[in-house]
Design a protein around this motif. Structure first.
Motif, PDB file in Angstrom:
ATOM      1  N   MET A 257       0.839  -1.188   0.000  1.00 38.01           N
ATOM      2  CA  MET A 257       0.000   0.000   0.000  1.00 38.01           C
ATOM      3  C   MET A 257       0.879   1.245   0.000  1.00 38.01           C
ATOM      4  O   MET A 257       2.033   1.217   0.398  1.00 38.01           O
ATOM      5  CB  MET A 257      -0.921   0.020   1.217  1.00 38.01           C
ATOM      6  N   ARG A 258       0.293   2.328  -0.462  1.00 44.19           N
ATOM      7  CA  ARG A 258       0.984   3.613  -0.452  1.00 44.19           C
ATOM      8  C   ARG A 258       0.114   4.631   0.259  1.00 44.19           C
ATOM      9  O   ARG A 258      -1.110   4.630   0.122  1.00 44.19           O
ATOM     10  CB  ARG A 258       1.269   4.090  -1.879  1.00 44.19           C
TER      11      ARG A 258
ATOM     12  N   LYS B 182      -7.449   2.438  -6.070  1.00 43.43           N
ATOM     13  CA  LYS B 182      -8.244   1.644  -5.141  1.00 43.43           C
ATOM     14  C   LYS B 182      -7.738   1.798  -3.710  1.00 43.43           C
ATOM     15  O   LYS B 182      -6.524   1.827  -3.484  1.00 43.43           O
ATOM     16  CB  LYS B 182      -8.209   0.165  -5.540  1.00 43.43           C
ATOM     17  N   LEU B 183      -8.684   1.883  -2.779  1.00 35.07           N
ATOM     18  CA  LEU B 183      -8.323   2.010  -1.377  1.00 35.07           C
ATOM     19  C   LEU B 183      -7.702   0.721  -0.856  1.00 35.07           C
ATOM     20  O   LEU B 183      -8.154  -0.374  -1.194  1.00 35.07           O
ATOM     21  CB  LEU B 183      -9.561   2.343  -0.528  1.00 35.07           C
TER      22      LEU B 183
ATOM     23  N   VAL C 272      -4.946   8.943   2.375  1.00 35.32           N
ATOM     24  CA  VAL C 272      -5.558   7.622   2.283  1.00 35.32           C
ATOM     25  C   VAL C 272      -4.491   6.612   1.867  1.00 35.32           C
ATOM     26  O   VAL C 272      -3.495   6.974   1.230  1.00 35.32           O
ATOM     27  CB  VAL C 272      -6.732   7.573   1.268  1.00 35.32           C
ATOM     28  N   TYR C 273      -4.714   5.355   2.231  1.00 35.54           N
ATOM     29  CA  TYR C 273      -3.836   4.282   1.783  1.00 35.54           C
ATOM     30  C   TYR C 273      -4.379   3.724   0.472  1.00 35.54           C
ATOM     31  O   TYR C 273      -5.545   3.340   0.384  1.00 35.54           O
ATOM     32  CB  TYR C 273      -3.758   3.177   2.833  1.00 35.54           C
ATOM     33  N   ILE C 274      -3.525   3.701  -0.543  1.00 31.24           N
ATOM     34  CA  ILE C 274      -3.903   3.271  -1.885  1.00 31.24           C
ATOM     35  C   ILE C 274      -3.208   1.952  -2.219  1.00 31.24           C
ATOM     36  O   ILE C 274      -2.022   1.775  -1.932  1.00 31.24           O
ATOM     37  CB  ILE C 274      -3.508   4.349  -2.924  1.00 31.24           C
TER      38      ILE C 274
ATOM     39  N   ALA D 188       2.459  -3.980  -2.701  1.00 34.87           N
ATOM     40  CA  ALA D 188       1.370  -4.786  -2.122  1.00 34.87           C
ATOM     41  C   ALA D 188       1.764  -5.445  -0.806  1.00 34.87           C
ATOM     42  O   ALA D 188       0.909  -5.703   0.047  1.00 34.87           O
ATOM     43  CB  ALA D 188       0.923  -5.846  -3.126  1.00 34.87           C
ATOM     44  N   ASP D 189       3.045  -5.705  -0.621  1.00 34.24           N
ATOM     45  CA  ASP D 189       3.498  -6.372   0.595  1.00 34.24           C
ATOM     46  C   ASP D 189       3.811  -5.397   1.719  1.00 34.24           C
ATOM     47  O   ASP D 189       4.148  -5.817   2.824  1.00 34.24           O
ATOM     48  CB  ASP D 189       4.740  -7.212   0.295  1.00 34.24           C
TER      49      ASP D 189
END
Length: 372
Positions: free
Chosen positions: A1-2, A14-15, A50-52, A58-59
């Motif tokens: 996530m970013r 996408k959240l 927000v986390y995207i 992804a990890d």
């Protein structure tokens, strides 16, 4: 996530984490695709970050300080009891009110258990997944951060319970301040500022006779805006006249106020807030407390975009608990802003010649201040 500022979110993203409503219900779930309308709505709700989801990261996950269940239960208790306090002036004399000590003690047990299960837990930004009332979320944030610091300091469980209750109730006096003043987006008049400053004394009066609540909790509300050089309020006490619990709470209260979105101020990122706090070393805050606080704060949150002095950029992939200011960075773009086919990670605690020079900067060189 970013972790992205809402201003950099684009339709189609996408959240990666849920966003909760004021009542603790899921407003937007994981993997929800953002649209222009949703992004605009989140901005209107005061969501700044927000986390995207991103396949390249992804990890990378940002472990929560407390579980989702604990957070929702805690916020429910805070909402219920703070709203009841707000309604008290409207009630008839002689009406009895539910006691607050027991539910907050139970809440503290859950928070202490959660924090105890995370070895070397660090203070991570907490308010990005909720559109809750600022006072409610702020009270929980200050409680969790202060309790974590208390654990690092070595307080016993009983001491942590009292400290945590003092932290969660430190701003209870604001329940008696006009909501128009609390939510005023512009500068306060002298009269309005004086009214706001009364919340510390009001909080003490609300809590001092509360059954089964330690009197020290009331003094935390009374003293959390006092400063060691005597420049605080409401009484201008200084040094050892201020209880250590109130000093911890006052420090954390200032940090959370700087790093969360308020009607009159956009949030700072942790590294800038820490710099601001350090300007008060020895005058506003105790040096030893600031040192421990700095060592426990995730200065660069996991998932945030950073640029290195080499010109390369990427995201913070993990923290170095011994060196919070030198995280592990996953490099995604070269110095020309071109996406790398094979991203790689650099541990800044080992590569001492490399350093972070900016945060939330696009690979193409357009900087987004994001409240800094």
């Amino acid at each position: 996530m970013r972790l992205l500022p809402i201003a950099r979110c684009r339709p189609g993203m996408k959240l990666a984490k849920k966003i909760f409503s004021q009542e603790g219900l899921v407003l937007l779930g994981e993997n929800i695709e953002l649209t222009e309308r949703l992004i605009s709505r989140l901005e209107q709700c005061g969501i700044q970050y927000v986390y995207i989801a991103d396949p390249r990261t992804a990890d990378i996950t940002a472990p929560p300080l407390i579980s989702e269940e604990t957070m929702q239960i805690a916020l429910k208790e805070i909402r219920t009891n703070f709203r009841e306090m707000m309604d008290r002036p409207k009630r008839k004399k002689g009406v009895t009110y539910p006691y607050i000590a027991q539910p907050f003690k139970q809440m503290m047990n859950m928070i202490i258990d959660d924090l105890s299960s995370h070895k070397d837990a660090m203070i991570m930004l907490m308010d990005m997944s909720s559109v809750d009332h600022y006072l409610f979320q702020h009270s929980l944030n200050v409680c969790v951060y202060t309790t974590l610091l208390g654990m690092a300091h070595g307080y016993s469980r009983d001491e942590l319970t009292t400290l945590g209750m003092g932290a969660v109730l430190h701003d209870i006096g604001k329940t008696q301040i006009s909501i128009d003043v609390l939510k005023k987006p512009g500068s306060l008049s002298n009269e309005e500022f004086l009214a706001i400053k009364q919340h510390a004394r009001i909080g003490y009066e609300l809590l001092k006779d509360e059954p089964n609540l330690p009197l020290l909790v009331a003094h935390c509300a009374f003293q959390h805006h006092e400063r060691i050089d005597g420049s605080g309020y409401p009484r201008g006490i200084k040094g050892n006249e201020i209880h250590d619990y109130a000093k911890w709470i006052g420090l954390v209260d200032s940090y959370d106020a700087m790093t969360t979105n308020r009607v009159y101020s956009a949030p700072m990122l942790p590294h800038h807030a820490i710099e601001r706090l350090y300007a008060g070393t020895g005058t506003l805050y105790e040096q030893k407390m600031l040192q421990l606080f700095r060592d426990k704060v995730a200065i660069y949150p996991i998932g945030i975009t950073v640029k290195l002095q080499t010109g390369e950029s990427g995201v913070v992939a993990d923290l170095n608990h011994s060196y919070p200011h030198r995280p592990i960075v996953r490099v995604l773009y070269n110095e020309a802003g071109e996406e790398l086919k094979l991203p790689y990670e650099v541990d800044l605690s080992k590569q001492l010649t490399m350093m972070i020079v900016s945060v939330n900067e696009d690979p193409n060189g357009v900087q987004h201040a994001a409240g800094i």
